[in-house]
Design a protein around this motif. Structure first.
Motif, PDB file in Angstrom:
ATOM      1  N   GLU A  89      -8.794   3.992  -9.343  1.00 53.02           N
ATOM      2  CA  GLU A  89      -8.932   2.750  -8.357  1.00 53.02           C
ATOM      3  C   GLU A  89      -8.254   1.219  -9.032  1.00 53.02           C
ATOM      4  O   GLU A  89      -7.755   0.424  -8.101  1.00 53.02           O
ATOM      5  CB  GLU A  89     -10.274   2.522  -8.235  1.00 53.02           C
ATOM      6  CG  GLU A  89     -11.041   3.495  -7.068  1.00 53.02           C
ATOM      7  CD  GLU A  89     -12.374   3.287  -6.887  1.00 53.02           C
ATOM      8  OE1 GLU A  89     -12.924   2.271  -7.133  1.00 53.02           O
ATOM      9  OE2 GLU A  89     -13.181   4.130  -6.297  1.00 53.02           O
ATOM     10  N   ASP A  90      -8.455   1.259 -10.410  1.00 52.41           N
ATOM     11  CA  ASP A  90      -7.785   0.054 -10.893  1.00 52.41           C
ATOM     12  C   ASP A  90      -6.439   0.109 -11.226  1.00 52.41           C
ATOM     13  O   ASP A  90      -5.841  -0.788 -12.027  1.00 52.41           O
ATOM     14  CB  ASP A  90      -8.913  -0.384 -12.090  1.00 52.41           C
ATOM     15  CG  ASP A  90      -8.805   0.495 -13.122  1.00 52.41           C
ATOM     16  OD1 ASP A  90      -8.333   1.619 -13.032  1.00 52.41           O
ATOM     17  OD2 ASP A  90      -9.337   0.171 -14.432  1.00 52.41           O
ATOM     18  N   SER A 106       2.431   2.699  -0.239  1.00 52.35           N
ATOM     19  CA  SER A 106       1.108   2.729   0.020  1.00 52.35           C
ATOM     20  C   SER A 106       0.380   3.897   0.586  1.00 52.35           C
ATOM     21  O   SER A 106      -0.659   4.392   0.172  1.00 52.35           O
ATOM     22  CB  SER A 106       0.602   1.391   0.732  1.00 52.35           C
ATOM     23  OG  SER A 106      -0.756   1.408   1.054  1.00 52.35           O
ATOM     24  N   GLU A 114      -6.610   6.693   3.913  1.00 51.77           N
ATOM     25  CA  GLU A 114      -6.792   5.308   3.243  1.00 51.77           C
ATOM     26  C   GLU A 114      -5.756   4.857   2.277  1.00 51.77           C
ATOM     27  O   GLU A 114      -5.487   5.498   1.509  1.00 51.77           O
ATOM     28  CB  GLU A 114      -8.018   5.091   2.435  1.00 51.77           C
ATOM     29  CG  GLU A 114      -9.340   5.263   3.142  1.00 51.77           C
ATOM     30  CD  GLU A 114      -9.506   3.879   3.606  1.00 51.77           C
ATOM     31  OE1 GLU A 114      -9.273   2.878   2.935  1.00 51.77           O
ATOM     32  OE2 GLU A 114     -10.219   3.495   4.888  1.00 51.77           O
ATOM     33  N   PHE A 116      -3.391   2.902  -0.281  1.00 49.26           N
ATOM     34  CA  PHE A 116      -3.699   2.278  -1.554  1.00 49.26           C
ATOM     35  C   PHE A 116      -2.816   1.105  -1.548  1.00 49.26           C
ATOM     36  O   PHE A 116      -1.516   1.240  -1.597  1.00 49.26           O
ATOM     37  CB  PHE A 116      -3.159   3.153  -2.685  1.00 49.26           C
ATOM     38  CG  PHE A 116      -3.462   2.809  -4.047  1.00 49.26           C
ATOM     39  CD1 PHE A 116      -4.626   3.118  -4.635  1.00 49.26           C
ATOM     40  CD2 PHE A 116      -2.613   2.146  -4.859  1.00 49.26           C
ATOM     41  CE1 PHE A 116      -4.846   2.488  -5.921  1.00 49.26           C
ATOM     42  CE2 PHE A 116      -2.716   1.741  -6.054  1.00 49.26           C
ATOM     43  CZ  PHE A 116      -3.948   1.871  -6.661  1.00 49.26           C
ATOM     44  N   THR A 117      -3.698   0.009  -1.846  1.00 49.17           N
ATOM     45  CA  THR A 117      -2.882  -1.290  -1.781  1.00 49.17           C
ATOM     46  C   THR A 117      -2.994  -2.116  -2.831  1.00 49.17           C
ATOM     47  O   THR A 117      -2.309  -3.160  -2.964  1.00 49.17           O
ATOM     48  CB  THR A 117      -3.503  -2.079  -0.605  1.00 49.17           C
ATOM     49  OG1 THR A 117      -4.972  -2.334  -1.127  1.00 49.17           O
ATOM     50  CG2 THR A 117      -3.571  -1.380   0.882  1.00 49.17           C
ATOM     51  N   ARG A 118      -3.014  -1.342  -3.954  1.00 49.76           N
ATOM     52  CA  ARG A 118      -2.665  -2.298  -5.219  1.00 49.76           C
ATOM     53  C   ARG A 118      -1.432  -2.044  -5.766  1.00 49.76           C
ATOM     54  O   ARG A 118      -1.156  -1.323  -6.855  1.00 49.76           O
ATOM     55  CB  ARG A 118      -3.793  -1.734  -6.464  1.00 49.76           C
ATOM     56  CG  ARG A 118      -3.841  -2.852  -7.653  1.00 49.76           C
ATOM     57  CD  ARG A 118      -5.281  -2.508  -8.279  1.00 49.76           C
ATOM     58  NE  ARG A 118      -5.553  -3.644  -9.000  1.00 49.76           N
ATOM     59  CZ  ARG A 118      -6.087  -3.471 -10.442  1.00 49.76           C
ATOM     60  NH1 ARG A 118      -6.380  -2.295 -10.755  1.00 49.76           N
ATOM     61  NH2 ARG A 118      -6.186  -4.731 -11.103  1.00 49.76           N
ATOM     62  N   SER A 141      -2.104  -6.206  -0.327  1.00 49.69           N
ATOM     63  CA  SER A 141      -3.413  -7.050  -0.325  1.00 49.69           C
ATOM     64  C   SER A 141      -4.391  -6.478  -1.181  1.00 49.69           C
ATOM     65  O   SER A 141      -5.287  -7.546  -1.506  1.00 49.69           O
ATOM     66  CB  SER A 141      -4.244  -6.722   1.261  1.00 49.69           C
ATOM     67  OG  SER A 141      -4.422  -5.068   1.142  1.00 49.69           O
ATOM     68  N   GLY A 142      -4.159  -5.370  -2.001  1.00 49.92           N
ATOM     69  CA  GLY A 142      -5.051  -5.027  -2.912  1.00 49.92           C
ATOM     70  C   GLY A 142      -4.671  -5.461  -4.500  1.00 49.92           C
ATOM     71  O   GLY A 142      -5.476  -5.392  -5.248  1.00 49.92           O
ATOM     72  N   VAL A 143      -3.698  -6.271  -4.276  1.00 47.15           N
ATOM     73  CA  VAL A 143      -3.135  -6.807  -5.641  1.00 47.15           C
ATOM     74  C   VAL A 143      -3.974  -8.304  -5.874  1.00 47.15           C
ATOM     75  O   VAL A 143      -3.925  -9.178  -5.153  1.00 47.15           O
ATOM     76  CB  VAL A 143      -1.752  -7.292  -5.757  1.00 47.15           C
ATOM     77  CG1 VAL A 143      -1.187  -7.795  -6.792  1.00 47.15           C
ATOM     78  CG2 VAL A 143      -1.123  -5.919  -5.299  1.00 47.15           C
ATOM     79  N   SER A 144      -4.718  -8.364  -7.172  1.00 46.72           N
ATOM     80  CA  SER A 144      -5.571  -9.679  -7.500  1.00 46.72           C
ATOM     81  C   SER A 144      -4.492 -10.737  -7.898  1.00 46.72           C
ATOM     82  O   SER A 144      -3.341 -10.315  -8.369  1.00 46.72           O
ATOM     83  CB  SER A 144      -6.509  -9.178  -8.099  1.00 46.72           C
ATOM     84  OG  SER A 144      -5.903  -8.879  -9.629  1.00 46.72           O
ATOM     85  N   ASP A 147      -3.450  -9.458 -11.342  1.00 45.86           N
ATOM     86  CA  ASP A 147      -2.359  -8.572 -11.346  1.00 45.86           C
ATOM     87  C   ASP A 147      -1.064  -9.404 -11.018  1.00 45.86           C
ATOM     88  O   ASP A 147      -0.307  -9.009 -11.775  1.00 45.86           O
ATOM     89  CB  ASP A 147      -2.802  -7.741 -10.164  1.00 45.86           C
ATOM     90  CG  ASP A 147      -3.935  -6.587 -10.098  1.00 45.86           C
ATOM     91  OD1 ASP A 147      -4.283  -6.388 -11.252  1.00 45.86           O
ATOM     92  OD2 ASP A 147      -4.367  -6.347  -9.161  1.00 45.86           O
TER      93      ASP A 147
END
Length: 277
Positions: A89-90, A106, A114, A116-118, A141-144, A147
């Motif tokens: 997940e991370d 993705s 679902e 994967f958006t990281r 969108s999943g990238v902080s 990140d």
């Protein structure tokens, strides 16, 4: 993520080597890097640096927080499918494969509908191999922000970085900086041949052409003046530069460059559609 950077390169070619050179010893140790490549001699070179290596994905991938896909676009899907069982997940996924949209990647990495958006999609260029590249980056969108800082840091190790918002803008990056070195090399070839035709030796023409292009781009980068002003300062009315520019403008040189870029942009979009199927 900023405290511990562990990396897996899926594909151990020239671009992966350039990125690793900017990371190992500065942002992470060689033992933090795992390389997967089918080429045994390439893996031997990596292992000699102290990295772990494998010809196929294995459990080591699950313990690497950043995956960098550095394979040819034609084999990216196969590589993704082989690696996906080890995705966490991370995990932060970075793709430097041309022509594959971030949304497509993705979907390949996602499960049960679902996505994967990281994921960060990156378009570097070949001068990155000598630490003078230009890269466009796109984050899903999943990238902080953390990140993005990590990716920004290791991509800046091989040159300048620009973040964009869409895959179509990555296509524009491809047309400008991705393909751009080829335009420059063609221009250099023309300058050198022009010099030779006017009586210079090959070595003389090459030395002058390379120094002129390097000096002009450095002047543009360091000057507070805009490009038009810099150009006008070289161009005396009725002088040699004016005569040359009259020919270039008469042949619609700026429009030709922009048309070439548009062709590259359209082809990038077409390739993306082909690979997305």
């Amino acid at each position: 993520m900023t405290k511990e950077l562990t990396i897996a390169f899926i594909g151990g070619g020239n671009m992966a080597s350039a990125l690793a050179a900017g990371l190992i010893g500065k942002r992470c140790g060689a033992h933090d890097v795992h390389v997967i490549d089918v080429n045994a001699p390439a893996l031997e070179r990596w292992a000699a640096q102290g990295t772990t290596v494998s010809q196929t994905p294995d459990d080591t991938l699950a313990r690497r927080r950043v995956w960098i896909f550095a394979v040819k676009p034609q084999v990216l899907k196969e590589a993704v499918m082989q690696c996906r069982p080890f995705l966490q997940e991370d995990t932060l996924v970075v793709s430097i494969a041309a022509g594959i949209s971030a949304d497509t990647l993705s979907g390949w990495l996602g499960r049960d509908g679902e996505p994967f958006t990281r994921i960060v999609r990156c378009m570097p260029n070949t001068p990155a191999l000598i630490g003078n590249g230009a890269s466009g980056l796109l984050a899903l969108s999943g990238v902080s922000q953390d990140d993005k800082m990590v990716v920004n840091q290791f991509m800046k190790a091989v040159g300048d970085v620009v973040w964009v918002d869409t895959d179509s803008q990555i296509d524009a990056v491809t047309a400008l900086s991705g393909s751009g070195p080829a335009y420059v090399f063609l221009f250099l070839e023309a300058l050198i041949q022009g010099g030779i035709k006017q009586g210079l030796s090959d070595d003389q023409a090459r030395t002058l052409a390379l120094a002129t292009l390097t000096g002009a781009t450095q002047l543009a980068a360091l000057s507070h003046e805009n490009l038009q002003t810099l150009r006008e300062r070289v161009t005396s009315k009725g002088g040699t530069t004016a005569a040359a520019l009259d020919v270039l403008q008469g042949q619609h040189f700026p429009e030709i460059v922009q048309q070439a870029m548009q062709a590259a942009y359209q082809r990038a979009a077409e390739l993306s559609s082909e690979f997305d199927k």
